[in-house]
Design an enzyme around this catalytic site. Sequence first.
Site, PDB file in Angstrom:
ATOM      1  N   CYS A 197      84.986 -30.283  -9.136  1.00 37.80           N
ATOM      2  CA  CYS A 197      84.839 -29.152  -8.230  1.00 37.80           C
ATOM      3  C   CYS A 197      84.689 -27.910  -9.088  1.00 37.80           C
ATOM      4  O   CYS A 197      85.630 -27.511  -9.781  1.00 37.80           O
ATOM      5  CB  CYS A 197      86.055 -29.032  -7.314  1.00 37.80           C
ATOM      6  SG  CYS A 197      85.950 -27.626  -6.185  1.00 37.80           S
ATOM      7  N   GLU A 219      78.584 -28.886  -4.778  1.00 37.45           N
ATOM      8  CA  GLU A 219      78.417 -29.894  -5.826  1.00 37.45           C
ATOM      9  C   GLU A 219      76.940 -29.990  -6.152  1.00 37.45           C
ATOM     10  O   GLU A 219      76.083 -29.755  -5.303  1.00 37.45           O
ATOM     11  CB  GLU A 219      78.980 -31.242  -5.366  1.00 37.45           C
ATOM     12  CG  GLU A 219      79.153 -32.239  -6.484  1.00 37.45           C
ATOM     13  CD  GLU A 219      79.975 -31.679  -7.628  1.00 37.45           C
ATOM     14  OE1 GLU A 219      79.342 -31.207  -8.620  1.00 37.45           O
ATOM     15  OE2 GLU A 219      81.211 -31.702  -7.554  1.00 37.45           O
TER      16      GLU A 219
END
Length: 231
Positions: A2, A106
């Site tokens: 992340c 992402e």
Amino acid sequence: MCGRYTLTSPLDILRALFNFTSVVPDCSSYNIPPGAHILMVRRSDIPNGTRTASLARWGLVPSWSADDTLSTPLINARVETVTDKPSFKTAFRRQRCLIPANGFYEWKKISKDEKQPFYLSSKEHPVFAFAGLWDRWQSPSGNWLESCVILTMPAAESLAPIHHRMPVTVPADQYDTWLSGQDRSSLPPSDRQVTFDAYSVHKKVGNVENDTADLLQEVKFIDSPRQQSLF
């Protein structure tokens, strides 16, 4: 992993959801990068049932570090090794936190030189919590820095085509279990993780200077490498 996320919910809603009374600055953003000072929620020293919230730099600086500049910023910690790594093992036992979020970005690798960003969020849980760790470091001049890191785990099957890792999330009914835990038994189970929906977004999210709502707009994406010209 992340490496970029969003938090845009008003502070009064976050106070109600995470049961904290602290006065903290508005830190809402559509594009939160590593190095930013982000909202974290942890156990209060006062046993009144509430929690405390504060800002911490995203990128853990262990208390024993010689300085606050690391060659590789510690923005994520793998659950598989968090109890073994010197940078994380003490914080895992004693210094846990919740990091509120509305979603995260992402990047899917398309080719050697191209990646496509995706935004991941949950209709069922429009506000959720990453499992985090925090630490406090003192500079040679005596100033204190609090910093934090987000735990990650192997990606769910539905997200694996985008990236092989995803952040660990904590269900609301397990906030206290996570915050007060000292070992792996208090890790949020894999079958209680937030289920995320993903869609492609504009590549301008890659520039941390861009921080507007249109970053969340879906863009058309064809899942194939761009054909290179032969001429």
